[in-house]
Design a protein around this motif. Structure first.
Motif, PDB file in Angstrom:
ATOM      1  N   SER A 106       0.932  -1.396   0.080  1.00 19.04           N
ATOM      2  CA  SER A 106       0.294   0.054   0.024  1.00 19.04           C
ATOM      3  C   SER A 106       0.737   1.391   0.004  1.00 19.04           C
ATOM      4  O   SER A 106       0.810   2.497  -0.613  1.00 19.04           O
ATOM      5  N   PHE A 107       1.859   1.875   0.463  1.00 20.17           N
ATOM      6  CA  PHE A 107       2.706   2.441   0.846  1.00 20.17           C
ATOM      7  C   PHE A 107       3.404   2.240  -0.133  1.00 20.17           C
ATOM      8  O   PHE A 107       3.911   3.435  -0.608  1.00 20.17           O
ATOM      9  N   SER A 108       4.068   1.520  -1.029  1.00 16.88           N
ATOM     10  CA  SER A 108       4.895   1.421  -2.065  1.00 16.88           C
ATOM     11  C   SER A 108       3.783   1.772  -3.485  1.00 16.88           C
ATOM     12  O   SER A 108       4.357   3.523  -3.953  1.00 16.88           O
ATOM     13  N   ARG A 109       2.369   1.738  -3.268  1.00 16.88           N
ATOM     14  CA  ARG A 109       1.494   2.372  -4.331  1.00 16.88           C
ATOM     15  C   ARG A 109       2.087   4.427  -4.127  1.00 16.88           C
ATOM     16  O   ARG A 109       1.247   4.330  -4.733  1.00 16.88           O
ATOM     17  N   LEU A 142      19.599   5.893  12.433  1.00 15.51           N
ATOM     18  CA  LEU A 142      18.766   5.314  11.761  1.00 15.51           C
ATOM     19  C   LEU A 142      17.427   6.442  11.276  1.00 15.51           C
ATOM     20  O   LEU A 142      17.207   6.559  11.875  1.00 15.51           O
ATOM     21  N   ASP A 143      17.349   6.230  10.163  1.00 17.26           N
ATOM     22  CA  ASP A 143      15.654   6.975   9.680  1.00 17.26           C
ATOM     23  C   ASP A 143      15.172   5.347   9.673  1.00 17.26           C
ATOM     24  O   ASP A 143      14.813   5.298   8.328  1.00 17.26           O
ATOM     25  N   LEU A 144      13.660   5.068  10.440  1.00 21.86           N
ATOM     26  CA  LEU A 144      12.889   3.711  10.920  1.00 21.86           C
ATOM     27  C   LEU A 144      11.797   3.694   9.724  1.00 21.86           C
ATOM     28  O   LEU A 144      11.002   4.052  10.525  1.00 21.86           O
ATOM     29  N   GLY A 145      12.182   3.756   9.437  1.00 20.43           N
ATOM     30  CA  GLY A 145      10.181   4.027   8.294  1.00 20.43           C
ATOM     31  C   GLY A 145      10.516   5.283   7.160  1.00 20.43           C
ATOM     32  O   GLY A 145       9.533   5.911   7.523  1.00 20.43           O
ATOM     33  N   CYS A 146      11.879   5.261   6.858  1.00 18.05           N
ATOM     34  CA  CYS A 146      12.315   7.082   6.717  1.00 18.05           C
ATOM     35  C   CYS A 146      11.486   7.313   5.033  1.00 18.05           C
ATOM     36  O   CYS A 146      10.627   8.415   5.542  1.00 18.05           O
ATOM     37  N   GLY A 147      10.578   6.217   4.693  1.00 17.84           N
ATOM     38  CA  GLY A 147       9.228   6.718   3.427  1.00 17.84           C
ATOM     39  C   GLY A 147       9.479   7.381   2.497  1.00 17.84           C
ATOM     40  O   GLY A 147      10.808   6.916   2.410  1.00 17.84           O
ATOM     41  N   THR A 148       8.855   8.673   1.962  1.00 24.60           N
ATOM     42  CA  THR A 148       9.877   9.076   0.942  1.00 24.60           C
ATOM     43  C   THR A 148      10.977  10.209   1.156  1.00 24.60           C
ATOM     44  O   THR A 148      11.687  10.706   0.447  1.00 24.60           O
ATOM     45  N   GLY A 149      11.526   9.725   2.598  1.00 27.73           N
ATOM     46  CA  GLY A 149      13.129  10.363   2.512  1.00 27.73           C
ATOM     47  C   GLY A 149      13.008  11.120   2.923  1.00 27.73           C
ATOM     48  O   GLY A 149      13.981  12.314   3.132  1.00 27.73           O
ATOM     49  N   TYR A 150      11.799  12.505   3.737  1.00 26.26           N
ATOM     50  CA  TYR A 150      11.792  13.568   4.382  1.00 26.26           C
ATOM     51  C   TYR A 150      12.638  14.166   5.195  1.00 26.26           C
ATOM     52  O   TYR A 150      13.163  14.701   5.880  1.00 26.26           O
ATOM     53  N   VAL A 202      15.307   3.262   6.519  1.00 27.79           N
ATOM     54  CA  VAL A 202      14.989   1.721   5.633  1.00 27.79           C
ATOM     55  C   VAL A 202      14.198   1.798   5.623  1.00 27.79           C
ATOM     56  O   VAL A 202      13.029   2.879   6.891  1.00 27.79           O
ATOM     57  N   ASP A 203      13.164   0.940   5.371  1.00 26.28           N
ATOM     58  CA  ASP A 203      11.355   1.077   5.039  1.00 26.28           C
ATOM     59  C   ASP A 203      11.119  -0.177   4.825  1.00 26.28           C
ATOM     60  O   ASP A 203      12.091  -1.036   4.348  1.00 26.28           O
ATOM     61  N   ILE A 204      10.027  -0.819   5.117  1.00 26.35           N
ATOM     62  CA  ILE A 204       9.689  -1.556   4.890  1.00 26.35           C
ATOM     63  C   ILE A 204       8.318  -1.673   3.165  1.00 26.35           C
ATOM     64  O   ILE A 204       8.875  -3.415   2.845  1.00 26.35           O
ATOM     65  N   ALA A 205       8.642  -0.847   2.447  1.00 27.52           N
ATOM     66  CA  ALA A 205       8.201  -0.461   1.024  1.00 27.52           C
ATOM     67  C   ALA A 205       8.779  -0.499   0.818  1.00 27.52           C
ATOM     68  O   ALA A 205       9.719   0.659   0.281  1.00 27.52           O
ATOM     69  N   GLU A 206       9.449  -1.098  -0.641  1.00 26.49           N
ATOM     70  CA  GLU A 206      10.205  -0.993  -2.006  1.00 26.49           C
ATOM     71  C   GLU A 206      10.405   0.309  -2.895  1.00 26.49           C
ATOM     72  O   GLU A 206      11.392   0.880  -2.564  1.00 26.49           O
ATOM     73  N   PRO A 233      16.415   8.326  -4.538  1.00 29.78           N
ATOM     74  CA  PRO A 233      17.545   9.449  -5.373  1.00 29.78           C
ATOM     75  C   PRO A 233      18.054  11.067  -4.939  1.00 29.78           C
ATOM     76  O   PRO A 233      18.814  11.766  -4.971  1.00 29.78           O
ATOM     77  N   LEU A 234      16.965  11.039  -3.831  1.00 30.32           N
ATOM     78  CA  LEU A 234      16.588  12.349  -3.472  1.00 30.32           C
ATOM     79  C   LEU A 234      17.555  12.948  -2.324  1.00 30.32           C
ATOM     80  O   LEU A 234      17.947  13.883  -1.106  1.00 30.32           O
ATOM     81  N   GLY A 235      18.629  11.730  -2.198  1.00 29.82           N
ATOM     82  CA  GLY A 235      19.719  11.586  -1.459  1.00 29.82           C
ATOM     83  C   GLY A 235      19.167  11.905   0.901  1.00 29.82           C
ATOM     84  O   GLY A 235      17.891  11.833   0.707  1.00 29.82           O
ATOM     85  N   GLY A 236      19.756  12.505   1.376  1.00 24.76           N
ATOM     86  CA  GLY A 236      20.275  12.532   2.833  1.00 24.76           C
ATOM     87  C   GLY A 236      20.632  11.721   3.327  1.00 24.76           C
ATOM     88  O   GLY A 236      21.533  11.262   4.126  1.00 24.76           O
ATOM     89  N   ALA A 237      19.957  10.012   3.279  1.00 24.60           N
ATOM     90  CA  ALA A 237      20.980   9.400   4.250  1.00 24.60           C
ATOM     91  C   ALA A 237      22.239   8.219   3.298  1.00 24.60           C
ATOM     92  O   ALA A 237      21.596   8.850   1.863  1.00 24.60           O
ATOM     93  N   GLN A 238      23.213   7.682   3.810  1.00 24.44           N
ATOM     94  CA  GLN A 238      23.924   7.088   2.650  1.00 24.44           C
ATOM     95  C   GLN A 238      23.108   5.550   1.969  1.00 24.44           C
ATOM     96  O   GLN A 238      24.126   5.093   1.163  1.00 24.44           O
ATOM     97  N   ASP A 239      23.147   5.663   3.240  1.00 28.28           N
ATOM     98  CA  ASP A 239      22.676   3.826   2.665  1.00 28.28           C
ATOM     99  C   ASP A 239      20.928   3.835   2.834  1.00 28.28           C
ATOM    100  O   ASP A 239      20.094   4.352   3.411  1.00 28.28           O
ATOM    101  N   PHE A 240      20.027   2.983   1.443  1.00 26.43           N
ATOM    102  CA  PHE A 240      18.718   2.759   2.138  1.00 26.43           C
ATOM    103  C   PHE A 240      18.360   1.603   1.659  1.00 26.43           C
ATOM    104  O   PHE A 240      19.018   0.207   0.833  1.00 26.43           O
ATOM    105  N   ILE A 241      17.275   0.791   2.721  1.00 25.64           N
ATOM    106  CA  ILE A 241      18.016  -0.917   3.192  1.00 25.64           C
ATOM    107  C   ILE A 241      16.113  -1.120   3.098  1.00 25.64           C
ATOM    108  O   ILE A 241      15.880  -0.128   3.838  1.00 25.64           O
ATOM    109  N   ALA A 242      16.854  -1.605   2.728  1.00 19.16           N
ATOM    110  CA  ALA A 242      14.890  -2.615   2.175  1.00 19.16           C
ATOM    111  C   ALA A 242      14.674  -3.437   4.110  1.00 19.16           C
ATOM    112  O   ALA A 242      15.915  -4.216   4.220  1.00 19.16           O
TER     113      ALA A 242
END
Length: 268
Positions: A19-22, A56-64, A81-85, A93-102
């Motif tokens: 749902s959050f991926s969509r 760690l931004d846990l449940g980062c969503g769109t990375g805001y 980190v987010d559960i939604a790919e 692509p918007l940056g902020g973190a060095q690593d984005f992990i599912a």
């Protein structure tokens, strides 16, 4: 007290992720509440977190808030980190973190003692096993590290819940744990409670359609297991709109969110 919500009470994680991926493309356009809550959570961070070298931004969503954390802690290394790919694809692509992990908050893909700050805004309400979330936070936090989270508790979207109740008696609104459960679970964890509070945030909408559109655009519409299937008929929607009108205020139709704010620290 049962330490976690029954499995049938919360949506399946795969449904939440899908749902959050969509909703990734539409999320930021309707995320005013999420911005407000996240900024308030940032303001609650202890002074000690300004020295964090890893966050760690846990449940980062769109990375805001990954980008907010990066701006506030420019010398630190960030992991989102987010559960939604779909959210991760949007955020990367918007940056902020060095690593984005599912990853899953109940089983973090991080090493022990690997971060000084965990920031998680409006994500953990989807986790049925909150004690596991706290155990994982303690595991990955370094000694003296801080976990700051916001979540939702019972009373959220109560106006919508009550309106549906008058229409058909089904639960059409996502279920959340009680604030008292957060108090108990945090107190019983191996983390020190620095701050734990609840605050009502009220949004106003011109009509019911605007509210339901926003919930869908956020990916936060009804995901309850056992929810009524099939299309919602026009007659039922009219009845729902009429029931909701009884809550109308001068500013519009209210939608109340009961927000939990927590700051926890791992012993040095």
């Amino acid at each position: 007290m049962n330490a976690s919500l029954p499995s049938q009470s919360l949506p399946d994680k795969r449904q939440v992720a899908a749902s959050f991926s969509r909703a990734a493309a539409s999320y930021d356009g309707v995320a005013a509440l999420q911005r407000t809550v996240g900024m308030q959570l940032l303001d609650k961070l202890p002074e000690s977190t300004t020295q964090a070298q890893r966050w760690l931004d846990l449940g980062c969503g769109t990375g805001y808030f990954s980008r907010e954390l990066s701006a506030r802690l420019p010398a630190a290394r960030g992991v989102a980190v987010d559960i939604a790919e779909g959210m991760l694809r949007h955020a990367r692509p918007l940056g902020g973190a060095q690593d984005f992990i599912a990853g899953d908050a109940e089983a973090l893909p991080l090493r022990d003692n690997s971060t000084e700050l965990i920031f998680s805004s409006l994500a953990l309400q989807w986790c049925a096993d909150f004690p596991a979330v706290l155990d994982e936070a303690r595991r990955v936090l370094s000694p003296g590290g801080v976990m700051a989270f916001s979540s939702l508790c019972i009373g959220t979207l109560q106006e919508l819940r009550d309106s549906w109740q008058t229409v058909d008696g089904f639960v059409h609104v996502n279920r959340f744990r009680a604030f008292e459960d957060y108090l108990t679970l945090c107190a019983n964890s191996d983390l020190q409670v620095v701050h734990l509070s609840r605050r009502a945030e009220v949004l106003h909408f011109a009509d019911l359609r605007q509210l339901t559109h926003e919930l869908k655009a956020l990916g936060a519409h009804n995901l309850n297991p056992g929810r009524p299937g099939g299309l919602t008929g026009r007659a039922r929607l009219r009845a729902l709109a009429e029931a909701y009108e009884t809550f109308r205020q001068p500013k519009g139709l209210p939608a109340t969110y009961q927000v939990v704010y927590g700051v926890l620290r791992k012993d040095s």
